[in-house]
Design an enzyme around this catalytic site. Sequence first.
Site, mmCIF file in Angstrom:
data_model
loop_
_atom_site.group_PDB
_atom_site.id
_atom_site.type_symbol
_atom_site.label_atom_id
_atom_site.label_comp_id
_atom_site.label_asym_id
_atom_site.label_seq_id
_atom_site.Cartn_x
_atom_site.Cartn_y
_atom_site.Cartn_z
ATOM 1 N N SER A 1 1.002 -1.208 0.187
ATOM 2 C CA SER A 1 0.185 -0.507 -0.127
ATOM 3 C C SER A 1 0.584 1.343 -0.356
ATOM 4 O O SER A 1 2.623 1.155 0.420
ATOM 5 C CB SER A 1 -1.212 0.157 1.236
ATOM 6 O OG SER A 1 -1.511 1.254 1.602
ATOM 7 N N GLU B 1 0.508 3.545 1.891
ATOM 8 C CA GLU B 1 0.284 4.639 3.404
ATOM 9 C C GLU B 1 1.680 4.194 4.060
ATOM 10 O O GLU B 1 2.358 4.090 4.795
ATOM 11 C CB GLU B 1 -0.733 3.511 4.089
ATOM 12 C CG GLU B 1 -2.326 3.794 4.537
ATOM 13 C CD GLU B 1 -2.145 4.889 4.877
ATOM 14 O OE1 GLU B 1 -1.980 5.723 5.653
ATOM 15 O OE2 GLU B 1 -2.320 6.434 3.871
ATOM 16 N N TYR C 1 -1.745 -0.277 10.580
ATOM 17 C CA TYR C 1 -2.032 -0.721 9.003
ATOM 18 C C TYR C 1 -0.612 -0.722 8.145
ATOM 19 O O TYR C 1 -0.411 -1.552 8.163
ATOM 20 C CB TYR C 1 -2.897 -0.151 8.786
ATOM 21 C CG TYR C 1 -3.535 -0.375 7.934
ATOM 22 C CD1 TYR C 1 -3.620 -1.481 6.727
ATOM 23 C CD2 TYR C 1 -2.763 0.467 6.099
ATOM 24 C CE1 TYR C 1 -3.858 -1.515 5.779
ATOM 25 C CE2 TYR C 1 -2.664 -0.126 4.783
ATOM 26 C CZ TYR C 1 -3.646 -0.531 4.686
ATOM 27 O OH TYR C 1 -3.467 -1.707 3.317
HETATM 28 P P1 NAP Z 1 -11.382 -4.437 1.625
HETATM 29 O O1 NAP Z 1 -12.970 -4.245 0.788
HETATM 30 O O2 NAP Z 1 -11.175 -4.150 3.192
HETATM 31 O O3 NAP Z 1 -10.989 -6.467 1.851
HETATM 32 C C1 NAP Z 1 -10.232 -6.933 2.672
HETATM 33 C C2 NAP Z 1 -10.462 -8.268 2.559
HETATM 34 O O4 NAP Z 1 -9.703 -9.087 3.547
HETATM 35 C C3 NAP Z 1 -12.252 -8.959 2.700
HETATM 36 O O5 NAP Z 1 -12.483 -10.162 1.547
HETATM 37 C C4 NAP Z 1 -12.516 -9.476 4.278
HETATM 38 O O6 NAP Z 1 -12.756 -9.996 4.157
HETATM 39 C C5 NAP Z 1 -10.506 -10.114 4.386
HETATM 40 N N1 NAP Z 1 -10.092 -10.333 5.065
HETATM 41 C C6 NAP Z 1 -10.215 -8.908 6.434
HETATM 42 N N2 NAP Z 1 -9.599 -10.231 7.345
HETATM 43 C C7 NAP Z 1 -9.209 -11.125 7.236
HETATM 44 C C8 NAP Z 1 -8.817 -12.233 7.832
HETATM 45 N N3 NAP Z 1 -8.340 -12.134 9.006
HETATM 46 N N4 NAP Z 1 -8.631 -13.883 7.255
HETATM 47 C C9 NAP Z 1 -9.549 -13.780 6.212
HETATM 48 N N5 NAP Z 1 -9.737 -12.452 5.161
HETATM 49 C C10 NAP Z 1 -9.566 -11.256 5.414
HETATM 50 O O7 NAP Z 1 -9.426 -4.195 0.855
HETATM 51 P P2 NAP Z 1 -9.387 -3.501 -0.420
HETATM 52 O O8 NAP Z 1 -9.462 -2.458 -1.031
HETATM 53 O O9 NAP Z 1 -10.240 -5.171 -1.325
HETATM 54 O O10 NAP Z 1 -8.130 -4.219 -0.290
HETATM 55 C C11 NAP Z 1 -7.728 -5.484 -0.656
HETATM 56 C C12 NAP Z 1 -6.299 -5.613 -0.701
HETATM 57 O O11 NAP Z 1 -5.217 -4.222 -1.296
HETATM 58 C C13 NAP Z 1 -6.075 -5.003 1.103
HETATM 59 O O12 NAP Z 1 -4.356 -5.746 1.579
HETATM 60 C C14 NAP Z 1 -5.922 -3.679 0.970
HETATM 61 O O13 NAP Z 1 -4.741 -3.276 2.642
HETATM 62 C C15 NAP Z 1 -4.955 -3.541 0.149
HETATM 63 N N6 NAP Z 1 -4.967 -1.890 -0.826
HETATM 64 C C16 NAP Z 1 -5.356 -2.024 -0.949
HETATM 65 C C17 NAP Z 1 -5.722 -0.394 -1.678
HETATM 66 C C18 NAP Z 1 -7.789 0.574 -1.690
HETATM 67 O O14 NAP Z 1 -6.784 1.845 -2.103
HETATM 68 N N7 NAP Z 1 -8.421 0.217 -2.053
HETATM 69 C C19 NAP Z 1 -4.630 0.167 -1.574
HETATM 70 C C20 NAP Z 1 -3.158 -0.473 -1.300
HETATM 71 C C21 NAP Z 1 -3.838 -1.303 -1.255
HETATM 72 P P3 NAP Z 1 -14.968 -9.187 5.169
HETATM 73 O O15 NAP Z 1 -14.938 -9.301 3.989
HETATM 74 O O16 NAP Z 1 -14.910 -10.793 6.110
HETATM 75 O O17 NAP Z 1 -14.124 -8.872 5.530
HETATM 76 O O1 F7E Z 2 -8.852 7.647 4.597
HETATM 77 C C1 F7E Z 2 -9.391 11.482 5.298
HETATM 78 C C2 F7E Z 2 -8.853 10.155 6.390
HETATM 79 O O2 F7E Z 2 -9.784 6.036 5.058
HETATM 80 C C3 F7E Z 2 -8.633 8.814 2.773
HETATM 81 C C4 F7E Z 2 -7.127 2.258 2.081
HETATM 82 O O3 F7E Z 2 -7.870 1.658 1.504
HETATM 83 O O4 F7E Z 2 -6.314 3.418 0.979
HETATM 84 C C5 F7E Z 2 -7.184 3.168 2.804
HETATM 85 O O5 F7E Z 2 -6.598 4.275 3.434
HETATM 86 C C6 F7E Z 2 -8.250 10.028 4.019
HETATM 87 C C7 F7E Z 2 -7.290 10.217 5.258
HETATM 88 O O6 F7E Z 2 -8.291 5.459 3.143
HETATM 89 C C8 F7E Z 2 -12.778 10.815 6.541
HETATM 90 O O7 F7E Z 2 -8.212 11.393 7.343
HETATM 91 C C9 F7E Z 2 -11.421 12.510 6.312
HETATM 92 O O8 F7E Z 2 -6.696 11.342 5.160
HETATM 93 O O9 F7E Z 2 -10.167 7.038 2.665
HETATM 94 P P1 F7E Z 2 -10.082 6.330 3.515
HETATM 95 P P2 F7E Z 2 -6.713 5.746 3.564
HETATM 96 O O10 F7E Z 2 -6.681 6.314 4.636
HETATM 97 O O11 F7E Z 2 -6.233 6.371 2.329
HETATM 98 C C10 F7E Z 2 -4.843 2.941 1.095
HETATM 99 C C11 F7E Z 2 -3.807 2.930 0.442
HETATM 100 C C12 F7E Z 2 -4.834 2.090 1.459
HETATM 101 O O12 F7E Z 2 -4.108 0.954 1.484
HETATM 102 C C13 F7E Z 2 -5.719 1.175 2.572
HETATM 103 O O13 F7E Z 2 -6.238 -0.171 2.697
HETATM 104 O O14 F7E Z 2 -9.140 10.819 4.185
HETATM 105 N N1 F7E Z 2 -10.772 11.303 6.012
HETATM 106 N N2 F7E Z 2 -12.148 12.281 6.753
HETATM 107 C C14 F7E Z 2 -11.584 10.203 6.006
HETATM 108 N N3 F7E Z 2 -11.062 9.378 6.121
HETATM 109 C C15 F7E Z 2 -12.311 8.346 6.820
HETATM 110 N N4 F7E Z 2 -12.146 7.030 5.877
HETATM 111 N N5 F7E Z 2 -13.283 9.247 7.346
HETATM 112 C C16 F7E Z 2 -14.072 10.029 6.921
HETATM 113 O O15 F7E Z 2 -14.341 10.475 7.523
#
Ligand code: NAP
Ligand code: F7E
Length: 340
Positions: free
Chosen positions: A135, A137, A158
């Site tokens: 990520s 992050e 995270y």
């Molecule tokens: P998501 O929608 O939160 O999906 C996470 C998946 O992991 C869900 O299927 C969840 O199951 C499963 N999971 C959570 N805890 C688990 C556990 N203990 N054992 C087995 N499965 C578990 O995330 P996503 O957006 O699809 O992202 C996929 C991956 O890419 C994640 O690793 C995330 O951290 C990473 N990532 C995401 C982003 C982004 O912007 N979306 C960017 C960079 C990296 P449930 O459905 O049961 O909760």
């Molecule tokens: O926050 C701000 C918050 O939770 C984005 C995950 O998929 O992307 C995701 O992480 C920004 C942050 O995503 C609210 O403070 C303001 O600066 O949508 P987010 P994230 O933290 O960037 C990365 C790449 C991952 O890997 C992660 O799995 O938005 N913000 N107000 C808020 N964020 C949330 N959630 N809720 C608010 O009310």
Amino acid sequence: MTKIALITGISGQDGSYLTELLLAKGYAVHGIVRRSSNFNTQRIDHIYHDPHETGPALTLHFGDMADGTGFRRILELVRPDEIYHLAAQSHVRISFDMPEYTADVGALGTLRLLEAVRDHMTQSGRSVRVYIAGSSEMFGAAPPPQNESTVFHPRSPYAVAKVAAHYFAINYRESYGHFICNGILFNHESPRRGETFVTRKITRAVGRIRAGSQKRLALGNLDAKRDWGFAGDYVTAMWLMLQQDQPDDYVVAMGEMHSVRDFLDMAFSEAGLHWQDHVDLDPRYLRPAEVDALQGDSSKARAQLGWMPRVSFPELVKMMVQHDINLAEREMASRNFAGA
Ligand code: NAP
Ligand code: F7E
């Protein structure tokens, strides 16, 4: 020969798009889902067919990345060619509330998977390619633009867990010669995004405010800047990484930076609304340590993988808003019907 893929986190946003992509390419797809007291497979229900009625192109197994033994059993049963490791507690703010669990699943869960794959390859003589979901992050406080050479400065439990998973993967690649790729993906969104991430929280609110079922929207830091793309485009990059001759690590990003305030502006305007009339600031949504600005430089992925995003940022916002306007209208219609 039909290729076999195993996806952890198949029920998540990315898991659902990746499953569609792999099935379209002719893969047999296996996915791991967590046992839950309610159904948690809504994002893949449209693809899943009862194996008693049709052939099992998509097969689901119960498992959890906290349970290494169960994962090993699934691995031996499925014998995949490719593993896409997406499972994680993926919410950054919640990782401050649940740091131990987030690290157990994110960091140790990845280690359990790598150890299981190592033993499987030794014992069976098979070769398995592995994608690890890293990520942006992990860059955290490192100033933008960020690329594969940028030094990580994680700002949440995270992100620290993801950094550990990243280095576990590199260590297994260097120690045992395994084909493991780290994807360093910047934020990617879609109508299937979880509703507590900021983009979807905003577009859900826009839909409901327009339909008259919600009045106010409480948010945290509006100044944070992110590089948002479309999840459907980003899963293609995951697949491309595992089709290369050599394993490597890649940044996947749009290369643009927008603030939460910009997203609000565009999303509310798309529905003919003004966010200033509806948004409240609530410190509950602030984080103990914030990531201020992320903007990815994905030149390497574009040059070596030939990856290109198809959906622009304005198209993404529009897609999510239109979806959530329709969803809120359907919710209102069924609520009115129930009360009729
Ligand atoms: P998501 O929608 O939160 O999906 C996470 C998946 O992991 C869900 O299927 C969840 O199951 C499963 N999971 C959570 N805890 C688990 C556990 N203990 N054992 C087995 N499965 C578990 O995330 P996503 O957006 O699809 O992202 C996929 C991956 O890419 C994640 O690793 C995330 O951290 C990473 N990532 C995401 C982003 C982004 O912007 N979306 C960017 C960079 C990296 P449930 O459905 O049961 O909760
Ligand atoms: O926050 C701000 C918050 O939770 C984005 C995950 O998929 O992307 C995701 O992480 C920004 C942050 O995503 C609210 O403070 C303001 O600066 O949508 P987010 P994230 O933290 O960037 C990365 C790449 C991952 O890997 C992660 O799995 O938005 N913000 N107000 C808020 N964020 C949330 N959630 N809720 C608010 O009310």
